[in-house]
Design a protein around this motif. Structure first.
Motif, PDB file in Angstrom:
ATOM      1  N   PHE A  43      -3.892   8.520   4.007  1.00  0.00           N
ATOM      2  CA  PHE A  43      -2.678   9.278   4.310  1.00  0.00           C
ATOM      3  C   PHE A  43      -1.698   9.229   3.142  1.00  0.00           C
ATOM      4  O   PHE A  43      -1.162  10.258   2.720  1.00  0.00           O
ATOM      5  CB  PHE A  43      -2.021   8.715   5.571  1.00  0.00           C
ATOM      6  CG  PHE A  43      -0.659   9.301   5.858  1.00  0.00           C
ATOM      7  CD1 PHE A  43      -0.532  10.550   6.437  1.00  0.00           C
ATOM      8  CD2 PHE A  43       0.494   8.604   5.529  1.00  0.00           C
ATOM      9  CE1 PHE A  43       0.731  11.094   6.694  1.00  0.00           C
ATOM     10  CE2 PHE A  43       1.748   9.135   5.785  1.00  0.00           C
ATOM     11  CZ  PHE A  43       1.860  10.383   6.364  1.00  0.00           C
ATOM     12  N   CYS A  44      -1.484   8.030   2.592  1.00  0.00           N
ATOM     13  CA  CYS A  44      -0.551   7.891   1.463  1.00  0.00           C
ATOM     14  C   CYS A  44      -1.033   8.680   0.246  1.00  0.00           C
ATOM     15  O   CYS A  44      -0.230   9.298  -0.463  1.00  0.00           O
ATOM     16  CB  CYS A  44      -0.387   6.418   1.105  1.00  0.00           C
ATOM     17  SG  CYS A  44       0.411   5.418   2.395  1.00  0.00           S
ATOM     18  N   ALA A  48       6.298   9.728   7.556  1.00  0.00           N
ATOM     19  CA  ALA A  48       6.955   8.661   6.795  1.00  0.00           C
ATOM     20  C   ALA A  48       8.460   8.838   6.957  1.00  0.00           C
ATOM     21  O   ALA A  48       8.986   9.945   6.780  1.00  0.00           O
ATOM     22  CB  ALA A  48       6.567   8.711   5.321  1.00  0.00           C
ATOM     23  N   ILE A  49       9.154   7.761   7.303  1.00  0.00           N
ATOM     24  CA  ILE A  49      10.583   7.812   7.605  1.00  0.00           C
ATOM     25  C   ILE A  49      11.323   6.901   6.648  1.00  0.00           C
ATOM     26  O   ILE A  49      10.977   5.722   6.498  1.00  0.00           O
ATOM     27  CB  ILE A  49      10.859   7.383   9.060  1.00  0.00           C
ATOM     28  CG1 ILE A  49      10.039   8.230  10.044  1.00  0.00           C
ATOM     29  CG2 ILE A  49      12.334   7.482   9.378  1.00  0.00           C
ATOM     30  CD1 ILE A  49      10.052   7.693  11.467  1.00  0.00           C
ATOM     31  N   PRO A 101       0.804  -1.235   0.000  1.00  0.00           N
ATOM     32  CA  PRO A 101       0.000   0.000   0.000  1.00  0.00           C
ATOM     33  C   PRO A 101       0.829   1.273   0.000  1.00  0.00           C
ATOM     34  O   PRO A 101       0.376   2.293  -0.521  1.00  0.00           O
ATOM     35  CB  PRO A 101      -0.826  -0.137   1.293  1.00  0.00           C
ATOM     36  CG  PRO A 101       0.003  -1.022   2.176  1.00  0.00           C
ATOM     37  CD  PRO A 101       0.684  -1.977   1.262  1.00  0.00           C
ATOM     38  N   CYS A 102       2.019   1.234   0.573  1.00  0.00           N
ATOM     39  CA  CYS A 102       2.845   2.443   0.645  1.00  0.00           C
ATOM     40  C   CYS A 102       3.726   2.621  -0.587  1.00  0.00           C
ATOM     41  O   CYS A 102       4.401   3.650  -0.702  1.00  0.00           O
ATOM     42  CB  CYS A 102       3.715   2.409   1.902  1.00  0.00           C
ATOM     43  SG  CYS A 102       2.776   2.379   3.440  1.00  0.00           S
ATOM     44  N   VAL A 132       4.182   6.248  10.658  1.00  0.00           N
ATOM     45  CA  VAL A 132       3.345   6.543  11.828  1.00  0.00           C
ATOM     46  C   VAL A 132       2.165   7.364  11.326  1.00  0.00           C
ATOM     47  O   VAL A 132       2.343   8.503  10.882  1.00  0.00           O
ATOM     48  CB  VAL A 132       4.115   7.305  12.916  1.00  0.00           C
ATOM     49  CG1 VAL A 132       3.182   7.628  14.092  1.00  0.00           C
ATOM     50  CG2 VAL A 132       5.318   6.512  13.398  1.00  0.00           C
ATOM     51  N   VAL A 133       0.966   6.798  11.370  1.00  0.00           N
ATOM     52  CA  VAL A 133      -0.233   7.463  10.869  1.00  0.00           C
ATOM     53  C   VAL A 133      -1.267   7.504  11.980  1.00  0.00           C
ATOM     54  O   VAL A 133      -1.458   6.510  12.693  1.00  0.00           O
ATOM     55  CB  VAL A 133      -0.807   6.723   9.642  1.00  0.00           C
ATOM     56  CG1 VAL A 133      -1.998   7.474   9.071  1.00  0.00           C
ATOM     57  CG2 VAL A 133       0.261   6.550   8.569  1.00  0.00           C
ATOM     58  N   TYR A 134      -1.936   8.633  12.110  1.00  0.00           N
ATOM     59  CA  TYR A 134      -2.949   8.749  13.163  1.00  0.00           C
ATOM     60  C   TYR A 134      -4.068   9.663  12.689  1.00  0.00           C
ATOM     61  O   TYR A 134      -3.910  10.465  11.753  1.00  0.00           O
ATOM     62  CB  TYR A 134      -2.324   9.296  14.450  1.00  0.00           C
ATOM     63  CG  TYR A 134      -1.761  10.685  14.339  1.00  0.00           C
ATOM     64  CD1 TYR A 134      -2.525  11.817  14.647  1.00  0.00           C
ATOM     65  CD2 TYR A 134      -0.450  10.887  13.905  1.00  0.00           C
ATOM     66  CE1 TYR A 134      -2.005  13.090  14.535  1.00  0.00           C
ATOM     67  CE2 TYR A 134       0.072  12.147  13.787  1.00  0.00           C
ATOM     68  CZ  TYR A 134      -0.708  13.258  14.111  1.00  0.00           C
ATOM     69  OH  TYR A 134      -0.195  14.528  13.987  1.00  0.00           O
TER      70      TYR A 134
END
Length: 708
Positions: free
Chosen positions: A476-477, A632-633, A299-300, A602-604
């Motif tokens: 988010f993506c 995103a790291i 997905p990313c 890290v998504v919130y």
């Protein structure tokens, strides 16, 4: 006379060694070898049918036989094999003879009773007309093309495809006799290549193009298989980084440019990675060949994917020989890196029991509206070799090879792309390993124990919460990557240079609040290791150091679902602690964190308590409104160092003392107006810009890297 190699004639002579006239007949003694000796001799015969004297001496010592016995056994075995071959050749010749005799009889009957194709009566012999001569020429050309396609289909499906039906067809006219009788319908393998299945998505590829695609698929599969198993002549080990570098001179020698000629002006990257994945080969092949499951698995990395056409769905109910055209956008989670648009061919083939390979190769040259000079990216033969291993695991060797235009890539990410860590094999394989591990963990009910106070014990509740977290991650993506679906605007005014802003109107989507939604994102480089940065951002106890939603205090984890062995792979439900007794909150925070060797996420998103009660009870999550934000790291170490900015704004070269760190993308989505007809204001843009800048500064201060 049948020769038994298991029996050695001790005193009898061989045709290779003695002349029968010189040795009078005498009683022969026989020695029968043991089954173990025969098995060992058979194995040695496969390797070397003609051993020399030294090899025969070594064999005799190993098997406790005399050298003469060894020599006679090999002579007998060669004689037996020669007899078998002659018998097989005689059988083939008899079949060919019968076929020729049958064709001769058919031709003789047709010549005796020629039939006119126009009137149905006896044909009048005479000179051949010009039209009939042209038809014969065309008929011969079509038969030659049919034979070529059948040969190609035989290679493609891994089995012979006859160009003629098994039962000979009686010719309907003397014209049919001229080319051997063309069948009324194509064999099944050729029909698949020419016309494709009835379920094809477009059906707009003509037969010649399909044969070209099949040839390209076979050549690409051969190249992938060789690159996946090549030694140091093709892949040069890099001892410093523990990786490999493709030897392009050797590559061009082994794979001529007639298949994939290099495009001038494009950068090239090639990577290879091998690892164990907790899934079997059949399940992984099915995932890769199903466009929806493929996108869900990565997905990313995949922002868009679609099936263009199904040329072949495989044979015998399997994916062996499946060939399909696909479209995809490959992304890096940053607005500073354009997505890669690829229009490619995907081919699946089973090489042995439990051994599969799936190869991708770009076919943009077949599209009139995509000339080579305007291609953003072209995938050279890339894909994976899959081999079943014990205990439900698979050994996967992934190869990525691409040419791309790097002119639109921001300076922060150019070294990352050049190293192959952004779109390379390491990222694909690491993502696959993490996703398969997550699926295995979620299927194991033993992870939910009564001693875990944050566990969601009902299966329906866990599934609903995981679906909601996945939708949050997808949103988010979509709001971070520079996909062609979204248009990023670099606004003027009191806005940071590298902040990208876009808006969208939400009207009928139940998963978003109605109104105008503003997405803003930026990417920065920090001299902090990716692991340290990820641990800091996902820790609910340290959230107050950067998150304004925490109300200045630590957060409490209310629910927890693990998604892997690493504690960083999980879905959590957080609650902000009130700073004093007068404060109350009706808001929870849904958070998903995931990490692997290629990067972290890290998504919130804030959610209201009544909605989460419905979800945790197994309710439908699509109706819970979400506006996700997060981080995103990506790793950025000594071999992948960006051009950092000094206070004067000038780029610092590769000799900068900053030899390690992370690329951090920060993104927020906010509802700027509840009316879908409202317009974006300068104040709204400046507000979200300040929110991003403030968050980045707080993170730098907490990690003691304010000068980065």
């Amino acid at each position: 006379m049948r020769v038994d190699p298991a029996v050695t004639h001790m005193d009898g002579g061989s045709g290779d060694d003695q002349d029968a006239a010189d040795n009078p007949p005498r009683k022969k003694r026989y020695h029968r070898h043991t089954p173990q000796q025969i098995q060992e001799l058979e194995a040695l015969f496969k390797e070397c049918p003609h051993p020399d004297e030294k090899q025969r001496l070594d064999i005799s010592k190993r098997l406790n036989l005399e050298t003469r016995q060894v020599k006679l056994w090999f002579q007998n075995r060669r004689t037996q094999m020669k007899t078998q071959l002659e018998r097989h050749e005689n059988s083939i010749l008899r079949q060919e003879n019968e076929k020729l005799r049958s064709e001769n009889l058919s031709i003789r009957d047709a010549m005796r009773n020629p039939i006119c194709t126009n009137c149905g009566g006896p044909a009048v012999l005479g000179e051949m007309s010009f039209e009939e001569q042209q038809l014969r020429i065309e008929n011969a050309r079509l038969k030659k093309e049919l034979d070529r396609l059948c040969a190609l289909a035989g290679k493609f499906f891994g089995r012979p495809v006859p160009s003629m039906p098994s039962v000979p067809l009686m010719p309907k006219s003397s014209l049919d006799l001229g080319v051997g009788g063309m069948p009324t319908s194509l064999p099944s393998g050729c029909a698949d290549l020419m016309h494709g299945p009835a379920g094809g998505r477009t059906g707009n590829i003509i037969g010649i193009e399909r044969s070209m695609l099949a040839e390209l698929a076979l050549a690409s599969m051969d190249e992938l298989f060789k690159m996946a198993q090549a030694d140091e002549t093709l892949w040069i080990p890099n001892l410093d980084a523990g990786k490999e570098t493709l030897n392009y001179e050797e590559y061009m020698r082994q794979f001529p440019s007639t298949i994939t000629p290099k495009l001038i002006g494009l950068a090239t990257e090639a990577t290879r990675e091998t690892g164990m994945v907790i899934t079997n080969s059949l399940n992984l092949v099915e995932t890769l060949m199903d466009v929806d499951r493929w996108k869900e698995m990565f997905p990313c990395m995949i922002s868009r994917a679609a099936m263009v056409d199904v040329i072949s769905s495989g044979m015998s109910g399997t994916r062996n020989g499946a060939l399909q055209l696909m479209y995809a956008e490959l992304q890096v989670l940053s607005p500073l890196v354009p997505a890669r648009e690829v229009y490619f061919l995907r081919f699946c083939k089973q090489h042995a029991e439990g051994v599969w390979a799936v190869v991708d190769v770009s076919v943009d040259s077949l599209r009139d509206n995509s000339p080579a000079g305007f291609m953003k990216c072209r995938r050279l033969p890339s894909g994976c070799l899959i081999q079943d291993m014990p205990n439900g695991y698979s050994k996967v060797t992934w190869v990525e090879h691409a040419e791309y235009d790097d002119r639109g890539v921001h300076r922060l990410y150019r070294s990352l792309l050049n190293s192959g860590m952004a779109f390379g094999a390491q990222r694909w394989l690491a993502t696959l390993q993490r996703q398969c591990e997550c699926l295995a963990i979620l299927m194991a009910t033993a992870n939910v124990t009564a001693r875990d106070p944050t566990a969601i014990r009902t299966p329906n509740g866990r599934r609903s919460m995981l679906r909601l977290a996945q939708r949050m991650t997808d949103n988010f993506c979509a709001g971070v990557s520079a996909s062609t679906v979204h248009t990023w605007n670099k606004l003027s005014g009191n806005i940071d240079d590298d902040v990208r802003v876009m808006t969208r109107k939400s009207v009928d989507d139940p998963g978003e609040p109605p109104g105008v939604v503003l997405s803003a994102a930026t990417s920065v480089w920090l001299p902090v290791s990716p692991q340290r940065l990820f641990d800091f951002l996902r820790d609910e106890r340290l959230r107050s150091e950067w998150d304004i939603l925490s109300n200045g205090g630590p957060m409490q984890e209310m629910a927890h679902i693990p998604k892997g062995q690493d504690p960083g792979n999980c879905v959590s439900l957080l609650k902000a602690s009130a700073m004093n007794s007068n404060q109350s909150s009706s808001m929870l925070i849904l958070q998903k964190t995931c990490t692997n060797a290629s990067g972290s996420l890290v998504v919130y998103a804030p959610v209201d308590i009544p909605a989460m009660h419905v979800v945790m009870s197994g309710g439908d999550p699509p109706y819970v409104a979400l506006l996700p934000s997060g981080f995103a790291i990506l790793p950025n170490g000594p071999k992948c160092r960006p051009l950092a900015l000094n206070p004067s704004g000038n780029g610092v070269g590769v000799n900068s003392p900053r030899v390690g760190g992370s690329l951090l993308t920060v993104a927020f989505q906010i509802l700027v107006n509840s009316l879908p007809t409202a317009k974006l204001t300068v104040e709204s843009v400046e507000t979200v810009n300040n929110l991003i800048s403030c968050t980045v500064q707080k993170i730098k201060a907490a990690l003691h890297c304010e000068d980065a």
